[in-house]
Design an enzyme around this catalytic site. Structure first.
Site, PDB file in Angstrom:
ATOM      1  N   ASP A 258      46.130  41.330  30.206  1.00  0.00           N
ATOM      2  CA  ASP A 258      45.563  41.529  31.483  1.00  0.00           C
ATOM      3  C   ASP A 258      45.083  40.190  31.991  1.00  0.00           C
ATOM      4  O   ASP A 258      45.397  39.058  31.438  1.00  0.00           O
ATOM      5  CB  ASP A 258      44.042  42.338  31.385  1.00  0.00           C
ATOM      6  CG  ASP A 258      43.197  41.523  30.292  1.00  0.00           C
ATOM      7  OD1 ASP A 258      43.785  40.788  29.282  1.00  0.00           O
ATOM      8  OD2 ASP A 258      41.945  41.429  30.561  1.00  0.00           O
TER       9      ASP A 258
ATOM     10  N   GLU B 286      36.160  41.190  35.840  1.00  0.00           N
ATOM     11  CA  GLU B 286      36.924  42.559  35.451  1.00  0.00           C
ATOM     12  C   GLU B 286      37.291  43.025  36.639  1.00  0.00           C
ATOM     13  O   GLU B 286      36.522  43.520  37.495  1.00  0.00           O
ATOM     14  CB  GLU B 286      36.256  43.326  34.611  1.00  0.00           C
ATOM     15  CG  GLU B 286      35.909  42.639  33.112  1.00  0.00           C
ATOM     16  CD  GLU B 286      37.126  43.167  32.436  1.00  0.00           C
ATOM     17  OE1 GLU B 286      38.168  43.785  32.347  1.00  0.00           O
ATOM     18  OE2 GLU B 286      36.932  42.876  30.879  1.00  0.00           O
TER      19      GLU B 286
ATOM     20  N   HIS C   1      43.509  36.732  31.477  1.00  0.00           N
ATOM     21  CA  HIS C   1      43.079  36.611  30.288  1.00  0.00           C
ATOM     22  C   HIS C   1      44.287  36.512  29.229  1.00  0.00           C
ATOM     23  O   HIS C   1      44.173  35.796  27.971  1.00  0.00           O
ATOM     24  CB  HIS C   1      42.326  38.016  29.820  1.00  0.00           C
ATOM     25  CG  HIS C   1      41.718  38.064  28.525  1.00  0.00           C
ATOM     26  ND1 HIS C   1      41.310  39.274  28.079  1.00  0.00           N
ATOM     27  CD2 HIS C   1      41.366  37.180  27.545  1.00  0.00           C
ATOM     28  CE1 HIS C   1      40.619  39.110  26.787  1.00  0.00           C
ATOM     29  NE2 HIS C   1      40.638  37.993  26.747  1.00  0.00           N
TER      30      HIS C   1
ATOM     31  N   HIS D  32      40.257  39.542  34.660  1.00  0.00           N
ATOM     32  CA  HIS D  32      40.824  40.615  33.398  1.00  0.00           C
ATOM     33  C   HIS D  32      41.110  42.009  34.063  1.00  0.00           C
ATOM     34  O   HIS D  32      40.441  42.127  35.323  1.00  0.00           O
ATOM     35  CB  HIS D  32      39.597  40.963  32.531  1.00  0.00           C
ATOM     36  CG  HIS D  32      38.758  39.839  31.792  1.00  0.00           C
ATOM     37  ND1 HIS D  32      39.382  39.486  30.426  1.00  0.00           N
ATOM     38  CD2 HIS D  32      38.049  38.846  32.102  1.00  0.00           C
ATOM     39  CE1 HIS D  32      38.700  38.521  29.942  1.00  0.00           C
ATOM     40  NE2 HIS D  32      37.869  38.001  30.757  1.00  0.00           N
TER      41      HIS D  32
HETATM   42 ZN   LIG Z   1      40.726  40.916  29.301  1.00  0.00          ZN
END
Ligand SMILES: [Zn+2]
Length: 191
Positions: free
Chosen positions: A174, A125, A164, A43
């Site tokens: 993303d 992330e 994602h 992400h």
């Molecule tokens: Zn995401």
């Protein structure tokens, strides 16, 4: 040709990265099947959007984002989400949720016909956006972290590393246009 070897600074013990910044989030619950961890989801996030380094991702993942700081925070502060890890622009890794627990990062999602990807996925992330390239440090740390995760959870193979956007295509873009999958996989092979 000799393989490049990275210094592995940490290993995963009982679901936690050793020697790594740890900020436990309450945004997780139990996985239905611990033996089923078999997907890695990449992400991006930046808070406020397009701004880096403010520390607000910690606040968001902890459910402590102050809605008065920024209009965007007022929209999202009640959303209960967290990835397992964040890699900041300088390469610093923070772990929020034990890999053996189900972090709430993917939401409505589907991989190879199977829904609820959080059940069997690990979420990472990158501090970033769809407007700026990611940093060299982020790619290096991501490759190193991915290798550690694949060692600890061997059902995660390169074919089971996705964005994602791949599992929630109607809602998410993303890790976005600047995420260089080729570079990432080249580094991963070299680790
Ligand atoms: Zn995401």
């Amino acid at each position: 040709m000799q393989k490049t070897t990275y210094e592995t600074s940490s290993t995963i013990q009982q679901g936690w990265l050793e020697n790594t910044r740890r900020v436990p989030s309450p945004h997780y619950d139990q996985r239905p099947d611990l033996a089923d961890i078999s997907l890695l989801v990449i992400h991006y996030i930046s808070l406020p959007p397009e701004q880096f380094g403010g520390g607000f991702v910690d606040d968001f993942f902890l459910g402590k984002l102050d809605p008065n700081i920024h209009p965007y925070f007022a929209e999202i502060y009640q959303i209960r989400v967290s990835a397992h890890c964040l890699i900041e622009r300088n390469g610093r890794i923070t772990q929020y949720v034990n890999f053996n627990e189900r972090a709430w990062h993917a939401g409505l999602s589907c991989f190879n016909g199977r829904e609820k990807c959080n059940d069997f996925a690990i979420g990472i992330e990158l501090e970033g956006s769809n407007e700026q390239p990611f940093t060299a440090q982020q790619y290096e740390k991501l490759a190193e972290l991915t290798q550690q995760i694949m060692q600890a959870y061997p059902k995660i193979t390169p074919e089971r590393i996705v964005g994602h956007c791949d599992i929630s295509p109607d809602r998410k873009i993303d890790p976005g246009q600047y995420f260089d999958w080729q570079h990432y996989f080249a580094l991963l092979n070299a680790v």
